[in-house]
Design an enzyme around this catalytic site. Structure first.
Site, PDB file in Angstrom:
ATOM      1  N   SER A  43       0.822  -1.200   0.000  1.00  0.00           N
ATOM      2  CA  SER A  43       0.000   0.000   0.000  1.00  0.00           C
ATOM      3  C   SER A  43       0.862   1.258   0.000  1.00  0.00           C
ATOM      4  CB  SER A  43      -0.967  -0.050   1.187  1.00  0.00           C
ATOM      5  OG  SER A  43      -1.979   0.896   1.047  1.00  0.00           O
TER       6      SER A  43
ATOM      7  N   ASP B 141      -2.057   6.088  -4.045  1.00  0.00           N
ATOM      8  CA  ASP B 141      -0.931   5.338  -3.499  1.00  0.00           C
ATOM      9  C   ASP B 141      -0.612   4.165  -4.430  1.00  0.00           C
ATOM     10  OD1 ASP B 141      -3.210   3.852  -2.891  1.00  0.00           O
ATOM     11  OD2 ASP B 141      -2.477   3.213  -0.927  1.00  0.00           O
TER      12      ASP B 141
ATOM     13  N   ASP C  55      -1.115   0.973  -4.599  1.00  0.00           N
ATOM     14  CA  ASP C  55      -2.109  -0.056  -4.948  1.00  0.00           C
ATOM     15  C   ASP C  55      -3.483   0.531  -5.230  1.00  0.00           C
ATOM     16  OD1 ASP C  55      -2.553   0.534  -2.216  1.00  0.00           O
ATOM     17  OD2 ASP C  55      -3.523  -1.412  -1.902  1.00  0.00           O
TER      18      ASP C  55
ATOM     19  N   ASP D 212      -5.839   2.293  -3.581  1.00  0.00           N
ATOM     20  CA  ASP D 212      -7.025   2.279  -2.726  1.00  0.00           C
ATOM     21  C   ASP D 212      -7.125   3.540  -1.873  1.00  0.00           C
ATOM     22  OD1 ASP D 212      -5.034   1.770  -0.851  1.00  0.00           O
ATOM     23  OD2 ASP D 212      -5.927  -0.081  -0.079  1.00  0.00           O
TER      24      ASP D 212
END
Length: 462
Positions: free
Chosen positions: A106, A250, A252, A254
């Site tokens: 993340s 970010d 990933d 999310d």
């Protein structure tokens, strides 16, 4: 401590010694534990798991280890390759898979990676399920498949496009309305998969895209957590290009943050506020965010005659609370948008589309939109954990110190003062204590945070 095992998944730094870091041995062990749990949980011998990863440098290595381990357990794999967390979440039910794994740390820096684990709904495992997997990993009680029963790998690189189609088909997203607005937007994809997905989505909505760090090399050009101190380049470029706003995600994809047209941060806390404002204006309902999120969501929800509730920190906790009170939108103040009409997962593509619809219908500038919302200012600080720090002891001491105030202990300690609040908790994803405060001015929020940090240091004797 650089290997963290929690309900948020298994996360650690690459290299070093097994069980201290996320080494190949640890990746195999935890993948085997997940696959072993899934066999028992699914009560089936014909299992299918969706796997995808962000672009970080260790991603391909970790994915090869995880996929091969699951194949060794006799589990079939749908390999999405470079993907996003919400894309994998959407793919699991579409593929009728039994679960999913996203390989991403993340917002953590490049030396980190992690295994995020999903169930058959494409939702994160709960604490009880995560605890079973940790026990299985500890015992290393695995039974691998014989040669004729090994799993098979199917590669599918179409899912980012499928994900975009899912967003475009949402009832509250109208592509023609957005196209008519003729937006110009700068995108910072932090050289990960957001640099693929977000520009594709925007282009499908007729938005002019200026790309910044959108090459998915995994070489992050700045700290990948979308905070003001890391985003000087896009703030300057939005002004230089005379763009309507900027989008930052970010690695990933999310977490979603916006840059206003004047080059200032819209405020990651206000990503959810704006998206909720749009959704609640179209559909009456309730909202949820976590204890560390801004009071502004509560204010907007009340304005639209809905009910707001707060959950413990962590996506799985937000989702549980959203289901229990039938929330129509929710998420986390870190820029995570959860919109159940799409799926129960934080999704920057969904958030981007909802924000574009709000701007297209309201008109005006992003700065004017931000100024229309209740003004709260947050300070987000942290104290690095060391072996001699007893976090539980610190939290108990702080709870006692402020026992005359409104205190919640469902997740760390949150103290609600009349004009501001502070939330102290041990992070699920980093070896730190988080200190979040909110007040009517930035100076008040920072002063409160610094005061609380001094009090913690005094209690801990550091």
């Amino acid at each position: 401590m650089t290997l963290i095992k929690s309900i948020s998944g298994i996360r650690g730094t690459i290299g070093g010694r097994p069980n201290d870091n996320l080494t190949p041995i640890d990746a195999v062990k935890f993948a085997a534990a997940y696959g072993t749990w899934l066999k028992d949980y699914s009560k089936s011998d014909n299992l299918k798991v969706v796997v995808g990863r962000d672009a970080r440098l260790s991603g391909e290595m970790i994915q090869n280890l995880v996929v091969s381990t699951l194949v060794g357990l006799g589990i079939d794999i749908i390999d999405l390759g470079l993907s996003t967390t919400p894309t994998v979440e959407i793919a699991v039910p579409l593929e009728n898979a039994n679960g999913g794994i996203i390989l991403t740390a993340s917002h953590n820096p490049k030396q980190w990676n992690a295994l995020k684990l999903l169930n058959e709904k494409g939702e994160f495992l709960d604490a009880a399920e995560g605890a079973i997997i940790l026990q299985l990993a500890e015992k290393e009680d695995f039974n691998f498949a014989e040669v004729d029963e090994l799993g098979k790998i199917t590669r599918n690189n179409a899912y980012i496009d499928i994900h975009i189609d899912e967003v475009l088909n949402l009832p509250l997203v109208d592509a023609d309305t957005i196209k008519k607005a003729k937006f110009k937007v700068v995108v910072d994809g932090v050289n990960s998969t957001g640099g693929i997905a977000i520009p594709k989505l925007l282009e499908s909505l007729g938005v002019e895209v200026i790309k910044l760090y959108c090459d998915p090399t995994g070489n992050f050009p700045h700290n990948p957590e979308p905070l003001k101190e890391h985003l000087g380049d896009i703030c300057k470029l939005v002004v230089k290009e005379k763009a309507d706003f900027g989008i930052v995600v970010d690695p990933d994809v999310d977490r979603l943050a916006f840059i206003s047209n004047d080059g200032e941060m819209f405020g990651e806390e206000y990503t959810l506020v704006a998206c909720a404002d749009y959704v609640l204006g179209k559909t009456k309902g309730n909202t949820v965010s976590n204890l560390s999120s801004s009071r502004a969501l509560r204010d907007i929800t009340i304005k639209h005659h809905g009910t707001y509730e707060a959950s413990a920190v962590g996506e799985v906790n937000v989702v549980k609370k959203m289901k229990s009170n039938n929330a129509i939108i929710g998420g986390e103040g870190n820029g995570g948008i959860i919109y159940p009409s799409s799926h129960y997962g934080r999704d920057s593509l969904v958030g981007t589309a909802l924000f574009l619809m709000l701007m297209a219908e309201k008109g005006g500038t992003v700065r004017e939109l931000r100024d229309s919302y209740p003004s709260y200012y947050m300070s987000k600080k942290k104290i690095q954990l060391t072996p001699e720090l007893d976090v539980d002891e610190i939290l108990v001491a702080m709870e006692k110190k402020y026992s005359n105030e409104e205190v919640s202990t469902i997740d760390g300690v949150k103290v609600d003062f009349p004009e501001n609040w502070v939330h102290l908790r041990k992070s699920n994803t980093e070896p730190i204590i988080r200190i979040y405060t909110e007040a009517k001015t930035q100076a008040e929020a920072d002063t409160l945070a610094d005061r609380i940090i001094d009090e913690i240091r005094e209690i801990a004797g550091i």
